[in-house]
Design a protein around this motif. Structure first.
Motif, PDB file in Angstrom:
ATOM      1  N   GLU A 189      23.201 -42.558 -17.080  1.00 35.77           N
ATOM      2  CA  GLU A 189      23.605 -42.561 -18.488  1.00 35.77           C
ATOM      3  C   GLU A 189      23.349 -41.174 -19.060  1.00 35.77           C
ATOM      4  OE1 GLU A 189      24.654 -45.313 -20.386  1.00 35.77           O
ATOM      5  OE2 GLU A 189      24.687 -46.569 -18.604  1.00 35.77           O
ATOM      6  N   PRO A 190      24.217 -40.537 -19.742  1.00 34.82           N
ATOM      7  CA  PRO A 190      25.600 -40.891 -20.020  1.00 34.82           C
ATOM      8  C   PRO A 190      26.474 -40.709 -18.780  1.00 34.82           C
ATOM      9  CG  PRO A 190      25.055 -38.791 -21.054  1.00 34.82           C
ATOM     10  CD  PRO A 190      23.819 -39.294 -20.406  1.00 34.82           C
ATOM     11  N   ASN A 191      27.172 -41.777 -18.444  1.00 36.80           N
ATOM     12  CA  ASN A 191      27.941 -41.842 -17.208  1.00 36.80           C
ATOM     13  C   ASN A 191      29.096 -40.836 -17.170  1.00 36.80           C
ATOM     14  OD1 ASN A 191      28.647 -42.827 -14.683  1.00 36.80           O
ATOM     15  ND2 ASN A 191      30.028 -44.345 -15.541  1.00 36.80           N
ATOM     16  N   ASP A 192      29.729 -40.586 -18.305  1.00 32.61           N
ATOM     17  CA  ASP A 192      30.883 -39.676 -18.335  1.00 32.61           C
ATOM     18  C   ASP A 192      30.491 -38.215 -18.107  1.00 32.61           C
ATOM     19  OD1 ASP A 192      29.537 -39.838 -20.794  1.00 32.61           O
ATOM     20  OD2 ASP A 192      31.291 -39.115 -21.886  1.00 32.61           O
ATOM     21  N   MET A 193      29.206 -37.879 -18.218  1.00 30.57           N
ATOM     22  CA  MET A 193      28.751 -36.504 -18.007  1.00 30.57           C
ATOM     23  C   MET A 193      28.109 -36.299 -16.636  1.00 30.57           C
ATOM     24  SD  MET A 193      26.967 -35.608 -21.599  1.00 30.57           S
ATOM     25  CE  MET A 193      27.849 -35.591 -23.139  1.00 30.57           C
ATOM     26  N   PHE A 194      28.019 -37.364 -15.832  1.00 25.54           N
ATOM     27  CA  PHE A 194      27.295 -37.291 -14.565  1.00 25.54           C
ATOM     28  C   PHE A 194      28.236 -37.046 -13.394  1.00 25.54           C
ATOM     29  CE2 PHE A 194      24.968 -39.238 -10.934  1.00 25.54           C
ATOM     30  CZ  PHE A 194      23.851 -38.431 -10.979  1.00 25.54           C
ATOM     31  N   ASP A 195      27.873 -36.089 -12.548  1.00 26.73           N
ATOM     32  CA  ASP A 195      28.597 -35.778 -11.322  1.00 26.73           C
ATOM     33  C   ASP A 195      27.770 -36.317 -10.155  1.00 26.73           C
ATOM     34  OD1 ASP A 195      29.968 -34.745  -9.177  1.00 26.73           O
ATOM     35  OD2 ASP A 195      29.740 -32.643  -9.774  1.00 26.73           O
ATOM     36  N   LYS A 196      28.264 -37.401  -9.512  1.00 25.89           N
ATOM     37  CA  LYS A 196      27.487 -38.070  -8.459  1.00 25.89           C
ATOM     38  C   LYS A 196      27.258 -37.181  -7.240  1.00 25.89           C
ATOM     39  CE  LYS A 196      27.762 -42.991  -9.010  1.00 25.89           C
ATOM     40  NZ  LYS A 196      28.054 -44.271  -8.404  1.00 25.89           N
ATOM     41  N   THR A 197      28.251 -36.403  -6.853  1.00 28.28           N
ATOM     42  CA  THR A 197      28.091 -35.585  -5.655  1.00 28.28           C
ATOM     43  C   THR A 197      27.069 -34.466  -5.864  1.00 28.28           C
ATOM     44  OG1 THR A 197      29.999 -34.251  -6.285  1.00 28.28           O
ATOM     45  CG2 THR A 197      30.393 -36.065  -4.761  1.00 28.28           C
ATOM     46  N   ALA A 198      27.054 -33.866  -7.032  1.00 29.98           N
ATOM     47  CA  ALA A 198      26.106 -32.793  -7.327  1.00 29.98           C
ATOM     48  C   ALA A 198      24.788 -33.328  -7.877  1.00 29.98           C
ATOM     49  CB  ALA A 198      26.715 -31.821  -8.332  1.00 29.98           C
ATOM     50  N   ARG A 199      24.771 -34.622  -8.245  1.00 32.04           N
ATOM     51  CA  ARG A 199      23.615 -35.245  -8.911  1.00 32.04           C
ATOM     52  C   ARG A 199      23.175 -34.391 -10.089  1.00 32.04           C
ATOM     53  NH1 ARG A 199      19.790 -38.820  -5.059  1.00 32.04           N
ATOM     54  NH2 ARG A 199      21.458 -40.056  -4.210  1.00 32.04           N
ATOM     55  N   ALA A 200      24.135 -34.167 -10.996  1.00 31.59           N
ATOM     56  CA  ALA A 200      23.878 -33.324 -12.160  1.00 31.59           C
ATOM     57  C   ALA A 200      24.644 -33.844 -13.368  1.00 31.59           C
ATOM     58  CB  ALA A 200      24.284 -31.882 -11.871  1.00 31.59           C
ATOM     59  N   PHE A 201      24.059 -33.649 -14.535  1.00 34.48           N
ATOM     60  CA  PHE A 201      24.700 -33.972 -15.804  1.00 34.48           C
ATOM     61  C   PHE A 201      25.278 -32.686 -16.383  1.00 34.48           C
ATOM     62  CE2 PHE A 201      21.586 -37.386 -15.432  1.00 34.48           C
ATOM     63  CZ  PHE A 201      22.292 -38.493 -15.873  1.00 34.48           C
ATOM     64  N   LYS A 202      26.567 -32.686 -16.714  1.00 36.59           N
ATOM     65  CA  LYS A 202      27.203 -31.562 -17.412  1.00 36.59           C
ATOM     66  C   LYS A 202      27.100 -31.886 -18.901  1.00 36.59           C
ATOM     67  CE  LYS A 202      29.080 -29.898 -13.556  1.00 36.59           C
ATOM     68  NZ  LYS A 202      28.467 -28.878 -12.814  1.00 36.59           N
ATOM     69  N   LEU A 203      26.151 -31.269 -19.586  1.00 36.43           N
ATOM     70  CA  LEU A 203      25.839 -31.595 -20.977  1.00 36.43           C
ATOM     71  C   LEU A 203      26.675 -30.783 -21.950  1.00 36.43           C
ATOM     72  CD1 LEU A 203      21.961 -31.594 -20.554  1.00 36.43           C
ATOM     73  CD2 LEU A 203      23.477 -33.578 -20.495  1.00 36.43           C
ATOM     74  N   ASN A 204      26.736 -31.257 -23.186  1.00 34.82           N
ATOM     75  CA  ASN A 204      27.368 -30.504 -24.262  1.00 34.82           C
ATOM     76  C   ASN A 204      26.445 -29.369 -24.688  1.00 34.82           C
ATOM     77  OD1 ASN A 204      29.575 -32.286 -24.324  1.00 34.82           O
ATOM     78  ND2 ASN A 204      28.471 -33.680 -25.670  1.00 34.82           N
ATOM     79  N   SER A 205      26.988 -28.379 -25.375  1.00 34.55           N
ATOM     80  CA  SER A 205      26.177 -27.269 -25.866  1.00 34.55           C
ATOM     81  C   SER A 205      25.018 -27.805 -26.698  1.00 34.55           C
ATOM     82  CB  SER A 205      27.021 -26.322 -26.698  1.00 34.55           C
ATOM     83  OG  SER A 205      27.977 -25.698 -25.871  1.00 34.55           O
ATOM     84  N   LEU A 206      23.898 -27.117 -26.622  1.00 31.27           N
ATOM     85  CA  LEU A 206      22.665 -27.572 -27.256  1.00 31.27           C
ATOM     86  C   LEU A 206      22.267 -26.612 -28.370  1.00 31.27           C
ATOM     87  CD1 LEU A 206      20.810 -30.002 -26.670  1.00 31.27           C
ATOM     88  CD2 LEU A 206      19.464 -28.515 -25.232  1.00 31.27           C
ATOM     89  N   PRO A 207      22.593 -26.958 -29.639  1.00 28.53           N
ATOM     90  CA  PRO A 207      22.221 -26.083 -30.748  1.00 28.53           C
ATOM     91  C   PRO A 207      20.701 -26.014 -30.928  1.00 28.53           C
ATOM     92  CG  PRO A 207      23.902 -27.675 -31.403  1.00 28.53           C
ATOM     93  CD  PRO A 207      23.403 -28.088 -30.068  1.00 28.53           C
ATOM     94  N   SER A 208      20.263 -25.056 -31.690  1.00 33.48           N
ATOM     95  CA  SER A 208      18.850 -24.873 -31.958  1.00 33.48           C
ATOM     96  C   SER A 208      18.259 -26.126 -32.603  1.00 33.48           C
ATOM     97  CB  SER A 208      18.658 -23.675 -32.888  1.00 33.48           C
ATOM     98  OG  SER A 208      17.308 -23.538 -33.237  1.00 33.48           O
ATOM     99  N   GLY A 209      17.120 -26.592 -32.074  1.00 33.06           N
ATOM    100  CA  GLY A 209      16.438 -27.756 -32.629  1.00 33.06           C
ATOM    101  C   GLY A 209      16.939 -29.096 -32.141  1.00 33.06           C
TER     102      GLY A 209
END
Length: 175
Positions: free
Chosen positions: A75-95
């Protein structure tokens, strides 16, 4: 004398200045239960937070699990890459912060530490270089879902045949 002081201050600043914000980025992993047995279904929560003054672009949360972990869902499933075992996240603003989680069956040797390594790779808004924040958590299985019972006579002769009964019982929910 003033120019020598300016040169010393400039050199010290040049060697001590660190443009990275890894000290201001928090990353942690937490296992859902304190005591899990080998073969139990468990969830691992990954928390990340940007405490810096700059926006973090294209963050990727990579997870290195023990060999015996069988991944079921993320979770979040739409951001997870199973082969790389990594989450591609959205940009993270300050705070801002966020949580990702994975669930699955954890198999491993009882009473032995197994390492879970997490890496958050990102790029600062005004820089061209990528930075990485690392976090390590240890998983220790407290026993196993397989219960073993051995029935043998008290005395065993070296040259004789002896019947030994070994019983395995699966107390878990999966085959």
């Amino acid at each position: 004398l003033v120019s020598i002081f300016v040169l010393i201050a400039g050199t010290a600043y040049w060697f001590l200045y660190n443009p990275e914000v890894t000290d201001l980025v928090n990353l942690s992993a937490q296992i859902s239960e304190n005591k899990i047995k080998s073969g139990d279904y468990t969830t691992i929560y990954f928390r990340y937070e940007n405490n810096s003054d700059t926006k973090l672009l294209t963050p990727t949360l990579s997870i290195h699990l023990p060999e015996g972990f069988i991944l079921d869902k993320a979770e979040p499933n739409d951001m997870f890459d199973k082969t790389a075992r990594a989450f591609k996240l959205n940009s993270l603003p300050s705070g801002h912060s966020g949580v990702a989680q994975i669930s699955g069956w954890s198999f491993g040797p009882p009473d032995k530490e197994e390492k879970i390594t997490t890496e958050l790779t990102y790029q600062q808004n005004d820089r061209a270089f990528k930075e990485t924040k690392n976090s390590t958590t240890y998983l220790i299985h407290r026993g196993s879902i397989l219960e073993t019972k051995i029935e043998a006579p008290q005395i065993i002769l070296a040259q004789g045949e002896t019947a030994i009964k070994i019983t395995l019982k699966n107390t878990g929910t999966i085959t």
